[in-house]
Design an enzyme around this catalytic site. Structure first.
Site, PDB file in Angstrom:
ATOM      1  N   LYS A 210       0.869  -1.292   0.285  1.00  0.00           N
ATOM      2  CA  LYS A 210      -0.040   0.134   0.035  1.00  0.00           C
ATOM      3  C   LYS A 210       0.956   1.084  -0.092  1.00  0.00           C
ATOM      4  O   LYS A 210       0.507   2.541  -0.263  1.00  0.00           O
ATOM      5  CB  LYS A 210      -0.894   0.089   1.329  1.00  0.00           C
ATOM      6  CG  LYS A 210      -1.968  -1.284   1.401  1.00  0.00           C
ATOM      7  CD  LYS A 210      -2.462  -1.167   2.984  1.00  0.00           C
ATOM      8  CE  LYS A 210      -3.208  -2.207   3.010  1.00  0.00           C
ATOM      9  NZ  LYS A 210      -3.619  -2.481   4.414  1.00  0.00           N
TER      10      LYS A 210
ATOM     11  N   GLU B 249       7.962   2.223  -5.937  1.00  0.00           N
ATOM     12  CA  GLU B 249       8.014   1.707  -4.448  1.00  0.00           C
ATOM     13  C   GLU B 249       7.974   3.162  -3.642  1.00  0.00           C
ATOM     14  O   GLU B 249       8.060   4.025  -3.996  1.00  0.00           O
ATOM     15  CB  GLU B 249       9.297   1.313  -4.494  1.00  0.00           C
ATOM     16  CG  GLU B 249       9.035  -0.460  -4.664  1.00  0.00           C
ATOM     17  CD  GLU B 249       8.535  -1.008  -2.963  1.00  0.00           C
ATOM     18  OE1 GLU B 249       7.986  -0.254  -2.508  1.00  0.00           O
ATOM     19  OE2 GLU B 249       8.857  -2.009  -2.934  1.00  0.00           O
ATOM     20  N   ASP B 250       7.432   2.654  -2.460  1.00  0.00           N
ATOM     21  CA  ASP B 250       7.590   3.768  -1.219  1.00  0.00           C
ATOM     22  C   ASP B 250       8.759   4.061  -0.787  1.00  0.00           C
ATOM     23  O   ASP B 250       9.221   5.235  -0.593  1.00  0.00           O
ATOM     24  CB  ASP B 250       6.648   3.583  -0.206  1.00  0.00           C
ATOM     25  CG  ASP B 250       6.840   1.981   0.525  1.00  0.00           C
ATOM     26  OD1 ASP B 250       7.473   1.153  -0.141  1.00  0.00           O
ATOM     27  OD2 ASP B 250       6.158   1.926   1.457  1.00  0.00           O
ATOM     28  N   ILE B 251       9.892   2.839  -0.714  1.00  0.00           N
ATOM     29  CA  ILE B 251      10.930   2.823   0.165  1.00  0.00           C
ATOM     30  C   ILE B 251      11.711   1.866  -0.292  1.00  0.00           C
ATOM     31  O   ILE B 251      11.299   0.666  -0.360  1.00  0.00           O
ATOM     32  CB  ILE B 251      10.890   3.280   1.645  1.00  0.00           C
ATOM     33  CG1 ILE B 251      12.279   3.490   2.281  1.00  0.00           C
ATOM     34  CG2 ILE B 251      10.056   2.006   2.300  1.00  0.00           C
ATOM     35  CD1 ILE B 251      11.942   4.158   3.716  1.00  0.00           C
ATOM     36  N   VAL B 252      12.947   1.902  -0.584  1.00  0.00           N
ATOM     37  CA  VAL B 252      13.947   0.680  -0.528  1.00  0.00           C
ATOM     38  C   VAL B 252      14.723   0.834   0.833  1.00  0.00           C
ATOM     39  O   VAL B 252      15.488   1.620   0.961  1.00  0.00           O
ATOM     40  CB  VAL B 252      14.788   0.715  -1.835  1.00  0.00           C
ATOM     41  CG1 VAL B 252      15.768  -0.402  -1.725  1.00  0.00           C
ATOM     42  CG2 VAL B 252      13.842   0.454  -2.825  1.00  0.00           C
ATOM     43  N   ASP B 253      14.489  -0.265   1.560  1.00  0.00           N
ATOM     44  CA  ASP B 253      15.265  -0.471   2.759  1.00  0.00           C
ATOM     45  C   ASP B 253      16.208  -1.497   2.873  1.00  0.00           C
ATOM     46  O   ASP B 253      17.506  -1.205   2.279  1.00  0.00           O
ATOM     47  CB  ASP B 253      14.157  -0.885   4.012  1.00  0.00           C
ATOM     48  CG  ASP B 253      14.663  -0.886   5.252  1.00  0.00           C
ATOM     49  OD1 ASP B 253      15.467  -0.183   5.794  1.00  0.00           O
ATOM     50  OD2 ASP B 253      13.904  -1.876   5.965  1.00  0.00           O
TER      51      ASP B 253
ATOM     52  N   GLY C 158      16.340  -3.732   0.245  1.00  0.00           N
ATOM     53  CA  GLY C 158      16.351  -4.064  -1.085  1.00  0.00           C
ATOM     54  C   GLY C 158      15.699  -5.382  -1.535  1.00  0.00           C
ATOM     55  O   GLY C 158      15.430  -5.360  -2.681  1.00  0.00           O
ATOM     56  N   LEU C 159      15.198  -5.972  -0.584  1.00  0.00           N
ATOM     57  CA  LEU C 159      14.577  -7.291  -0.998  1.00  0.00           C
ATOM     58  C   LEU C 159      13.399  -7.426  -1.620  1.00  0.00           C
ATOM     59  O   LEU C 159      13.185  -8.079  -2.798  1.00  0.00           O
ATOM     60  CB  LEU C 159      14.574  -8.172   0.370  1.00  0.00           C
ATOM     61  CG  LEU C 159      15.760  -8.518   1.021  1.00  0.00           C
ATOM     62  CD1 LEU C 159      15.405  -9.227   2.427  1.00  0.00           C
ATOM     63  CD2 LEU C 159      16.779  -9.422   0.296  1.00  0.00           C
ATOM     64  N   THR C 160      12.550  -6.464  -1.225  1.00  0.00           N
ATOM     65  CA  THR C 160      11.227  -6.182  -1.820  1.00  0.00           C
ATOM     66  C   THR C 160      11.362  -5.569  -3.538  1.00  0.00           C
ATOM     67  O   THR C 160      10.924  -6.456  -4.282  1.00  0.00           O
ATOM     68  CB  THR C 160      10.129  -5.269  -1.417  1.00  0.00           C
ATOM     69  OG1 THR C 160      10.093  -5.762   0.097  1.00  0.00           O
ATOM     70  CG2 THR C 160       8.907  -5.230  -1.833  1.00  0.00           C
TER      71      THR C 160
ATOM     72  N   LYS D  36      17.099   4.001   1.827  1.00  0.00           N
ATOM     73  CA  LYS D  36      18.070   4.079   2.839  1.00  0.00           C
ATOM     74  C   LYS D  36      19.184   3.317   2.604  1.00  0.00           C
ATOM     75  O   LYS D  36      19.229   2.007   2.823  1.00  0.00           O
ATOM     76  CB  LYS D  36      17.216   3.237   4.076  1.00  0.00           C
ATOM     77  CG  LYS D  36      16.003   3.930   4.727  1.00  0.00           C
ATOM     78  CD  LYS D  36      15.699   2.900   6.024  1.00  0.00           C
ATOM     79  CE  LYS D  36      14.368   3.309   6.164  1.00  0.00           C
ATOM     80  NZ  LYS D  36      13.772   2.448   7.303  1.00  0.00           N
TER      81      LYS D  36
ATOM     82  N   PHE E  73      13.400   4.689  11.090  1.00  0.00           N
ATOM     83  CA  PHE E  73      11.897   4.214  10.774  1.00  0.00           C
ATOM     84  C   PHE E  73      11.259   5.382  10.807  1.00  0.00           C
ATOM     85  O   PHE E  73      11.224   6.328  11.300  1.00  0.00           O
ATOM     86  CB  PHE E  73      11.448   3.488  11.682  1.00  0.00           C
ATOM     87  CG  PHE E  73      10.184   2.387  11.413  1.00  0.00           C
ATOM     88  CD1 PHE E  73      10.169   1.413  10.441  1.00  0.00           C
ATOM     89  CD2 PHE E  73       9.016   3.247  11.645  1.00  0.00           C
ATOM     90  CE1 PHE E  73       9.260   0.856   9.999  1.00  0.00           C
ATOM     91  CE2 PHE E  73       7.811   2.479  10.891  1.00  0.00           C
ATOM     92  CZ  PHE E  73       8.049   1.431  10.090  1.00  0.00           C
TER      93      PHE E  73
ATOM     94  N   ASP F  72       3.549   3.633   6.764  1.00  0.00           N
ATOM     95  CA  ASP F  72       3.124   3.474   7.915  1.00  0.00           C
ATOM     96  C   ASP F  72       3.988   2.754   8.995  1.00  0.00           C
ATOM     97  O   ASP F  72       4.956   2.199   8.827  1.00  0.00           O
ATOM     98  CB  ASP F  72       1.701   2.328   7.693  1.00  0.00           C
ATOM     99  CG  ASP F  72       2.261   1.133   7.601  1.00  0.00           C
ATOM    100  OD1 ASP F  72       3.167   0.725   6.841  1.00  0.00           O
ATOM    101  OD2 ASP F  72       1.670   0.216   8.271  1.00  0.00           O
TER     102      ASP F  72
ATOM    103  N   ARG G  73      -0.061   6.867   7.360  1.00  0.00           N
ATOM    104  CA  ARG G  73      -0.017   6.968   5.874  1.00  0.00           C
ATOM    105  C   ARG G  73      -0.637   8.022   5.317  1.00  0.00           C
ATOM    106  O   ARG G  73       0.007   8.643   4.459  1.00  0.00           O
ATOM    107  CB  ARG G  73      -0.798   6.014   5.297  1.00  0.00           C
ATOM    108  CG  ARG G  73      -0.257   4.418   5.608  1.00  0.00           C
ATOM    109  CD  ARG G  73      -0.748   3.302   4.532  1.00  0.00           C
ATOM    110  NE  ARG G  73      -0.597   1.992   5.031  1.00  0.00           N
ATOM    111  CZ  ARG G  73       0.345   1.270   4.669  1.00  0.00           C
ATOM    112  NH1 ARG G  73       1.434   1.928   4.046  1.00  0.00           N
ATOM    113  NH2 ARG G  73       0.278  -0.079   5.095  1.00  0.00           N
TER     114      ARG G  73
HETATM  115  P1  IMP Z   1      12.743  -3.771   1.785  1.00  0.00           P
HETATM  116  O1  IMP Z   1      12.376  -5.101   1.311  1.00  0.00           O
HETATM  117  O2  IMP Z   1      13.316  -4.207   3.229  1.00  0.00           O
HETATM  118  O3  IMP Z   1      13.441  -2.866   0.979  1.00  0.00           O
HETATM  119  O4  IMP Z   1      11.460  -3.199   2.524  1.00  0.00           O
HETATM  120  C1  IMP Z   1      10.608  -2.630   1.785  1.00  0.00           C
HETATM  121  C2  IMP Z   1       9.142  -2.500   2.454  1.00  0.00           C
HETATM  122  O5  IMP Z   1       9.369  -2.315   3.759  1.00  0.00           O
HETATM  123  C3  IMP Z   1       8.749  -1.029   1.985  1.00  0.00           C
HETATM  124  O6  IMP Z   1       7.864  -1.125   0.822  1.00  0.00           O
HETATM  125  C4  IMP Z   1       7.993  -0.636   3.269  1.00  0.00           C
HETATM  126  O7  IMP Z   1       6.483  -1.097   3.395  1.00  0.00           O
HETATM  127  C5  IMP Z   1       8.331  -1.397   4.389  1.00  0.00           C
HETATM  128  N1  IMP Z   1       9.495  -0.491   5.324  1.00  0.00           N
HETATM  129  C6  IMP Z   1      10.845  -0.236   5.049  1.00  0.00           C
HETATM  130  N2  IMP Z   1      11.382   0.941   5.766  1.00  0.00           N
HETATM  131  C7  IMP Z   1      10.455   1.285   6.489  1.00  0.00           C
HETATM  132  C8  IMP Z   1      10.128   2.498   7.118  1.00  0.00           C
HETATM  133  O8  IMP Z   1      11.129   3.230   7.814  1.00  0.00           O
HETATM  134  N3  IMP Z   1       8.805   2.943   7.314  1.00  0.00           N
HETATM  135  C9  IMP Z   1       7.734   2.163   6.870  1.00  0.00           C
HETATM  136  N4  IMP Z   1       7.909   1.207   6.221  1.00  0.00           N
HETATM  137  C10 IMP Z   1       9.149   0.699   5.892  1.00  0.00           C
END
Ligand code: IMP
Length: 176
Positions: free
Chosen positions: A42, A98-102, A104-106, A130, A151, A158, A164
């Site tokens: 979402k 995408e909203d965020i790459v944390d 990178g797995l998603t 990030k 975070f 969210d 959100r």
């Molecule tokens: P990744 O696979 O670790 O890159 O994470 C991707 C998903 O984790 C994002 O699409 C978000 O839904 C969630 N996510 C990662 N970091 C945050 C954050 O700081 N706040 C809220 N959601 C996050």
């Protein structure tokens, strides 16, 4: 959620300005074909809605969903598809939003998933990035803002379903 302390880090005006810049870049680098804009639900819904309205190209809108987070802020490390596309992207140019790459797995999981559908190209845009949280290499074509490994919530992102709707991005100061 009243107990959480939020510190705004990216203002609404900064977001609007940056989105215009990204949209311009995407429009400029178009092949001229119809673009399939794929939003990852979402979290990307506000970024998606604002970005596509600034892109001056013929477009088809679609969505997908992926999940790696449970109800808290820790990634399970495993990504699975929760919603697949409704549109065929074979031979089409795709923009994955995408909203965020944390970690990178998603993003990497979704890029691989889209590739199985034989698109002509896949371009990626992430509102936030990030870099210091990456667990695997992940290239992103368009990044809104690079942030610290904190975070954050707001503008689609969210914490347990909350925040959100905020028009800005804020760091959660007292997570634990
Ligand atoms: P990744 O696979 O670790 O890159 O994470 C991707 C998903 O984790 C994002 O699409 C978000 O839904 C969630 N996510 C990662 N970091 C945050 C954050 O700081 N706040 C809220 N959601 C996050």
């Amino acid at each position: 959620m009243e107990h959480l302390k939020l510190s705004p880090i990216i203002a609404e005006e900064q977001i609007k300005k940056r989105i215009k810049e990204i949209a311009k870049d995407i429009t400029k680098s178009s092949s001229g074909k119809t673009l399939v804009a794929v939003g990852v639900l979402k979290g990307s819904f506000l970024f998606y809605a604002d970005l596509i309205r600034e892109i001056g190209l013929d477009m088809i809108c679609d969505f997908c969903g992926a999940s790696s987070y449970g109800d808290d802020s820790k990634s399970s490390g495993e990504v699975h598809l929760t919603l697949d596309l409704q549109t065929s992207i074979t031979g089409k140019d795709v923009l994955l939003i995408e909203d965020i790459v944390d970690t990178g797995l998603t993003m990497n999981f979704l890029k691989k998933h889209l590739a199985t559908k034989n698109p002509a190209s896949v371009t990626t845009a992430s509102f936030l990035f990030k870099p210091s949280a990456l667990k695997e290499e992940c290239s992103i074509d368009h990044v809104g803002f690079e942030i610290e490994n904190d975070f954050v919530v707001g503008y689609g992102l969210d914490y347990q379903g909350h925040f959100r709707q905020l028009p800005y991005v804020a760091r959660v100061e007292n997570m634990n």
